[in-house]
Design a protein around this motif. Structure first.
Motif: not given
Length: 302
Positions: A203-229
């Motif tokens: 079980r779990g040898r193949h990724p699910p069909a509805n799984k998407i790549d989150l790297s473009p979403i993470h890149k877009h979130i980083e474009s808003f420049s979140p900063t550390v307190s």
């Protein structure tokens, strides 16, 4: 004696108009009920319990009552194939079974095996089935024409003395909570006969069909420049923050306008949460210096 009198009074009231022999309730003969007091009644009960025939009858009656209760429980809790989420122990084979499974493995022992099996992990279940099912070449032909069956399976369960007992397929499957005709688990476990260990979990040898790549979403979130307190707090270094005038819906609409990749709002929101990014103003995470400065500014305004 008092109970005997009450019963006689009830019978007299019910059959007052019928022709019968009336017994006086206050003049009972000791021959009908020889127990004169509580001491003699206790003595009679102790004598009956010490009799070996009585003990054997009580053991037989208790065993039959236990089997009847077990069969009732199994009838009200049948095993289903797909709609059932919580597995339940099914009804064993009937009295016509040639292997006499219910005599070798009683209901109490089957319940112990079922509970222990449900507490195992998936790999431990496969290992248990792998070592309790043996297979060999078929010895006889049971059909008139050619048969596709080339192997014979033998199923074994341990009794209370941990001795393996040969049982039928129905008793074996229902003891573990499976449908008596659903042997897919046995076929999967015993498929590889060249190894001395059960096959690995596939079980779990193949990724699910509805799984998407989150790297473009993470890149877009980083474009808003979140900063550390700048506050040296307990988890200030691991958590980052965005400006208070930015919302998740605003960021999601901007991502949908710039990217052609399909993404739901919930997926985008979970990506922000997984990156440990917040939007709220710091209150509990403010350091001591920030609090002192805030108090100093408020004092100057006053």
């Amino acid at each position: 004696m008092e109970q005997q009198r009450n019963i006689i009074r009830m019978v007299q009231d019910l059959k007052a108009n019928s022709v019968r022999e009336i017994t006086e309730a206050n003049h009972l003969s000791p021959k009908r009920f020889p127990m004169e007091d509580l001491r003699s009644l206790t003595s009679l009960e102790s004598d009956l319990r010490s009799c070996p025939e009585t003990r054997q009858k009580e053991e037989t009656d208790s065993g039959s009552e236990e089997d009847e209760m077990a069969l009732k429980d199994e009838e009200f809790c049948p095993v289903q194939i797909r709609s059932q989420r919580t597995p339940k122990m099914g009804k064993p084979c009937g009295p016509t079974c040639g292997k006499k499974c219910t005599e070798k493995i009683p209901h109490v022992r089957r319940k112990e095996i079922f509970d222990a099996y449900q507490d195992m992990s998936h790999s431990d279940k496969w290992a248990f089935v792998f070592h309790s099912v043996t297979q060999s070449l078929k010895n006889r032909l049971t059909t008139g024409g050619p048969s596709r069956r080339k192997k014979t399976f033998q199923y074994h369960l341990n009794n209370r003395l941990r001795q393996p007992q040969d049982v039928c397929k129905t008793c074996y499957l229902t003891t573990f909570g499976y449908h008596p005709k659903n042997d897919s688990m046995i076929v999967s476990v015993t498929g590889n006969t060249s190894s001395a260990v059960p096959p690995p979990d596939r079980r779990g040898r193949h990724p699910p069909a509805n799984k998407i790549d989150l790297s473009p979403i993470h890149k877009h979130i980083e474009s808003f420049s979140p900063t550390v307190s700048h506050c040296k707090c307990e988890h200030a270094e691991s958590r980052r923050y965005l400006s208070s005038n930015v919302t998740v819906m605003m960021m999601y609409k901007d991502f949908k306008g710039k990217s052609a990749k399909a993404c739901s709002y919930e997926t985008y929101r979970k990506a922000i949460r997984d990156m440990n990014i917040g939007f709220r103003k710091l209150h509990a995470e403010e350091c001591k210096e920030c609090l002192e400065c805030d108090i100093h500014v408020k004092t100057e305004h006053l």
